[in-house]
Design an enzyme around this catalytic site. Structure first.
Site, PDB file in Angstrom:
ATOM      1  N   ASP A  64       0.848  -1.205  -0.080  1.00  0.00           N
ATOM      2  CA  ASP A  64      -0.043  -0.111  -0.051  1.00  0.00           C
ATOM      3  C   ASP A  64       0.739   1.395   0.013  1.00  0.00           C
ATOM      4  OD1 ASP A  64       1.082  -0.266   2.666  1.00  0.00           O
ATOM      5  OD2 ASP A  64      -0.742  -0.099   3.486  1.00  0.00           O
ATOM      6  N   HIS A  65       2.133   1.165   0.348  1.00  0.00           N
ATOM      7  CA  HIS A  65       2.910   2.509   0.534  1.00  0.00           C
ATOM      8  C   HIS A  65       3.607   3.077  -0.975  1.00  0.00           C
ATOM      9  CE1 HIS A  65       2.590   1.929   4.879  1.00  0.00           C
ATOM     10  NE2 HIS A  65       3.266   3.213   4.910  1.00  0.00           N
ATOM     11  N   ASP A 119       4.621  -1.123  10.973  1.00  0.00           N
ATOM     12  CA  ASP A 119       4.091   0.011  10.722  1.00  0.00           C
ATOM     13  C   ASP A 119       3.539   0.767  12.080  1.00  0.00           C
ATOM     14  OD1 ASP A 119       3.298   1.645   8.177  1.00  0.00           O
ATOM     15  OD2 ASP A 119       2.114   2.266   9.932  1.00  0.00           O
ATOM     16  N   ARG A 379       0.431  12.736  10.372  1.00  0.00           N
ATOM     17  CA  ARG A 379       1.760  13.591  10.558  1.00  0.00           C
ATOM     18  C   ARG A 379       1.817  14.610   9.540  1.00  0.00           C
ATOM     19  NH1 ARG A 379       4.467   7.642  11.069  1.00  0.00           N
ATOM     20  NH2 ARG A 379       4.058   7.390  13.356  1.00  0.00           N
ATOM     21  N   SER A 534       7.739   7.031  12.459  1.00  0.00           N
ATOM     22  CA  SER A 534       7.553   5.736  11.860  1.00  0.00           C
ATOM     23  C   SER A 534       8.362   4.591  12.365  1.00  0.00           C
ATOM     24  CB  SER A 534       7.813   6.029  10.169  1.00  0.00           C
ATOM     25  OG  SER A 534       8.887   5.183  10.111  1.00  0.00           O
ATOM     26  N   ARG A 536      10.115   2.602  10.568  1.00  0.00           N
ATOM     27  CA  ARG A 536      10.968   1.994   9.648  1.00  0.00           C
ATOM     28  C   ARG A 536      12.331   1.924  10.363  1.00  0.00           C
ATOM     29  NH1 ARG A 536      10.277   7.936   6.790  1.00  0.00           N
ATOM     30  NH2 ARG A 536       8.487   7.234   7.032  1.00  0.00           N
TER      31      ARG A 536
HETATM   32  C1  MIC Z   1       4.642   6.364   8.185  1.00  0.00           C
HETATM   33  O1  MIC Z   1       3.329   6.637   8.256  1.00  0.00           O
HETATM   34  O2  MIC Z   1       5.470   6.998   8.367  1.00  0.00           O
HETATM   35  C2  MIC Z   1       5.122   4.960   7.259  1.00  0.00           C
HETATM   36  C3  MIC Z   1       5.475   5.123   6.184  1.00  0.00           C
HETATM   37  O3  MIC Z   1       3.580   4.176   7.391  1.00  0.00           O
HETATM   38  C4  MIC Z   1       5.810   4.347   8.529  1.00  0.00           C
HETATM   39  C5  MIC Z   1       6.487   3.233   7.908  1.00  0.00           C
HETATM   40  C6  MIC Z   1       7.607   3.233   7.031  1.00  0.00           C
HETATM   41  O4  MIC Z   1       8.281   3.972   6.913  1.00  0.00           O
HETATM   42  O5  MIC Z   1       7.587   2.229   6.080  1.00  0.00           O
HETATM   43  C7  MIC Z   1       5.397   4.164   9.698  1.00  0.00           C
HETATM   44  O6  MIC Z   1       4.435   4.654  10.348  1.00  0.00           O
HETATM   45  O7  MIC Z   1       5.629   3.185  10.540  1.00  0.00           O
HETATM   46 FE1  SF4 Z   2       0.461   4.738   5.143  1.00  0.00          FE
HETATM   47 FE2  SF4 Z   2       1.682   5.733   7.323  1.00  0.00          FE
HETATM   48 FE3  SF4 Z   2       0.081   7.319   5.871  1.00  0.00          FE
HETATM   49 FE4  SF4 Z   2      -0.917   5.392   7.374  1.00  0.00          FE
HETATM   50  S1  SF4 Z   2       0.146   7.171   8.222  1.00  0.00           S
HETATM   51  S2  SF4 Z   2      -1.580   6.247   5.254  1.00  0.00           S
HETATM   52  S3  SF4 Z   2       0.541   3.887   7.128  1.00  0.00           S
HETATM   53  S4  SF4 Z   2       2.116   6.560   5.115  1.00  0.00           S
END
Ligand code: MIC
Ligand code: SF4
Length: 640
Positions: A64-65, A119, A379, A534, A536
């Site tokens: 999905d990302h 995630d 965020r 996140s 990650r």
């Molecule tokens: C995010 O919202 O920052 C992400 C992208 O979903 C990350 C995961 C990632 O960096 O792959 C998260 O929230 O853990």
């Molecule tokens: Fe995707 Fe992270 Fe954004 Fe949620 S906060 S929609 S998991 S990138």
């Protein structure tokens, strides 16, 4: 003593440790989820463990990302994820099916179960009564291998809800209100358990919006009880059998109580560049808006988008405001289509995107230079949208849709009647057939890897003494987006650590990578809440690849701290926060690593002869992992 639901679930899953706040506990994990950007690494790590099949009750791999498929890297990753899932017994959700958290809530999450996901917004499933936590990919790989998940026993905060949402106030405003009150580090070490008479007024998707964004408080997780509304949701999803009642005891005890009167809430908005900079929408009246983006795992449910459609119906968005809508799942799209609710959005001038994270992680939809964007996301860190000087505001779907029509912030008192609050229809179309379920026996499945998928490297043990230099000095609230930016180009390198390492701290200091390459070993010096945001693990793994052996900070965010441990980086805490000023970027640092004990204090020496005391909050187990050079090394040596 009466039990809260957090305690009830932990007790049922406790494998080791005592349930004293702060003590390390090992939890049995029932379910796992991964997404593509963290999933490739998680499955490479699962493969490295050497098991034949996952041991969890249920594991799902979502894509999905990054679904843009610009070049071979992305599609190669997706093919690897599909085949590795088939091989090891994991359900696969193909690109475009939906956002992991929305899909998991609709299709798989269960009350009373434990879930970890690679995630940070995995706590979305807390809306249905799962104890759901974000974790690094390696922690998820180990959970798939049947290992307990180690956390420190959280304190449980009761969020006592009374009253009912009124006017244009939405579930998003509940969590924005809490963020404004408690800040982005106010939840560290805590579970937010929602209770009280106001709970029953909230639907499961509304609850999930609140638990989703509890991640921004830094909380371990957030959870709602499982009640008749939960049962109704599950039954509409065709999963009534997955329901179980989960309520706190009448005399349940909590570590703290926070009261929120839902009736007193008004539409709120988080201002740039932190989710806790919350003010009432009315205070910004007059500010022009260049873009609105509606979607993300926080606000992409059927009720969010139906409300959006009803607000936009028959109206026209001004041409100076670009409006992007990304639904949470194909199920949501099907429901909207069945009720002819897509047309009003298109006719108003909005753009419909794929059911993915999209603009939330900077996958397109970047605002204009210095543009004001109102987003229903969770965020708003600087630069995350892909436009470094964009001004991102976070709000509910109804607020974003209403403001889109105005092209500027206005006072909600002038908005008139809000559309009725939306409930799920009785007949919810299923999309279960779109998931790829694994065969009973995956032995014969060939795992297909493209050239972008680079095998894991093996890290050496922690040296007796770390002779390093301060490779970078940063301030408070450094996010993992600062450490490793997202966006399509960089996220396409998530399966290739040497390549992605070139981007570490790229947005904070372009010289960082060149500088640390010129050092034998490096240390990062930071302030409060280092590594928030996140999950990650690349934000720990890639710095380790570049030679970072320790981070020395005032305080740390939970998931990033765990990722540092997993990859053998020492998370050290300044005993005297004012020593932060005594150490400069470029200073030499000698850390007597072999003298470090759990919770003990050691003295580091700077090149100029200053002494700086550092401590840690590591358990004996965590310290052992770091000394072995990371969790995979520790597991391998335990197995041999
Ligand atoms: C995010 O919202 O920052 C992400 C992208 O979903 C990350 C995961 C990632 O960096 O792959 C998260 O929230 O853990
Ligand atoms: Fe995707 Fe992270 Fe954004 Fe949620 S906060 S929609 S998991 S990138």
């Amino acid at each position: 003593m009466g039990k809260n639901i957090t305690r009830k679930i932990i007790e049922r899953h406790l494998k080791s440790g005592s349930m004293e706040p702060g003590a390390e506990i090992g939890l049995e994990i029932d379910q796992t989820l991964t997404q593509d950007a963290t999933g490739t690494m998680a499955y490479l790590q699962f493969e490295a463990i050497g098991l034949d099949r996952v041991k969890t009750e249920l594991s799902v791999s979502y894509v999905d990302h990054n679904t843009l498929q610009m070049g071979f890297r992305n599609p190669d990753d997706h093919r690897y994820l599909r085949t590795v899932a088939q091989r090891y017994g994991v359900i696969f959700s193909p690109p475009g099916t939906g956002i992991c958290h929305q899909l998991h809530l609709e299709n798989f999450a269960r009350p009373g179960r434990t879930l970890i996901g690679s995630d940070s917004h995995t706590p979305t499933a807390g809306g249905i009564g799962s104890l759901a936590m974000g974790a690094g990919g390696l922690s998820v790989a180990l959970a798939m291998a049947g290992e307990p998940y180690a956390i420190s026993m959280p304190k449980v905060v009761k969020v006592n809800l009374t009253g009912k949402l009124t006017g244009w106030a939405a579930a998003k405003d509940v969590i924005l209100h809490l963020l404004g009150k408690l800040t982005v580090k106010g939840g560290v070490g805590k579970v937010f358990e929602y209770a009280g008479p106001g709970v029953e007024s909230l639907s499961v998707p509304e609850r999930a919006c609140i638990t989703n964004m509890g991640a921004e408080l830094g909380a371990t997780t957030s959870i709602f009880p499982s009640d008749e509304r939960t049962r109704d949701f599950l039954s509409k999803m065709g999963r009534e059998d997955d329901w179980e009642e989960l309520l706190p005891d009448a005399d349940a005890e909590y570590d703290k109580v926070i009261d929120i009167d839902l009736s007193a809430l008004e539409p709120l908005v988080a201002q740039p560049h932190m989710p806790d900079l919350v003010v009432p929408v009315r205070e910004l009246a007059g500010l022009k808006i260049d873009q609105c983006a509606i979607g993300s795992c926080t606000n992409s449910s059927y009720s969010d988008l139906k409300t959006t459609a009803l607000v936009l119906d028959g109206k026209r968005i001004p041409a100076s405001t670009d409006v992007l809508i990304s639904p949470g799942s194909k199920q949501v799209v099907k429901m909207l289509a069945a009720e002819n609710l897509i047309e009003p959005m298109l006719d108003a001038g909005a753009r419909m995107l794929e059911c993915t994270c999209g603009p939330c992680i900077g996958m397109g939809g970047s605002p204009v230079s210095a543009g004001v964007s109102v987003r229903t996301f969770n965020r708003n860190f600087e630069g995350r949208s892909g436009t470094q000087d964009a001004q991102i505001y976070l709000a509910s779907a109804e607020t974003a849709a209403r403001l889109a029509l105005e092209g500027q912030f206005t006072d909600p008192a002038t908005w008139g009647e809000r559309p009725e609050r939306i409930e799920l229809p009785d007949e919810v179309p299923s999309i279960r057939h779109l998931f790829v379920f694994p065969p009973e026996n995956g032995d014969g499945v060939e795992i297909l890897r493209g050239p972008n998928i680079v095998p894991l490297e093996k890290f050496d043990k922690l040296p007796v003494t770390i002779e390093a230099q301060v490779a970078l000095k940063v301030g408070d609230n450094i996010t993992t987006d600062h450490i490793l930016p997202a966006g399509p180009q960089i996220t396409a390198l998530r399966s290739n650590i040497p390549a992605i390492s070139e981007h570490i701290f790229g947005r904070v200091d372009e010289e960082f990578v060149g500088r640390i390459r010129g050092m034998d070993q490096g240390v990062v010096l930071g302030g409060e809440n280092y590594g928030q945001g996140s999950s990650r693990e690349h934000a720990a793994l890639a710095p380790r690849h570049l030679g970072v052996r320790a981070v020395v900070v005032k305080s740390l965010a939970r998931i990033h701290r765990a990722n540092l441990v997993n990859f053998g980086i020492l998370p050290l805490l300044l005993v005297n926060p004012e020593d932060y000023d005594a150490v400069a970027q470029g200073d030499g640092l000698t850390i007597p690593a072999s003298e470090i004990t759990p919770g003990g204090t050691v003295t580091m020496r700077t090149g100029s002869g200053k002494s700086v005391e550092v401590t840690n909050d590591l358990t004996a187990n965590e310290l052992e992992i770091i000394k072995s050079g990371g969790l995979l090394n520790a597991v391998r040596s335990r197995q041999s």
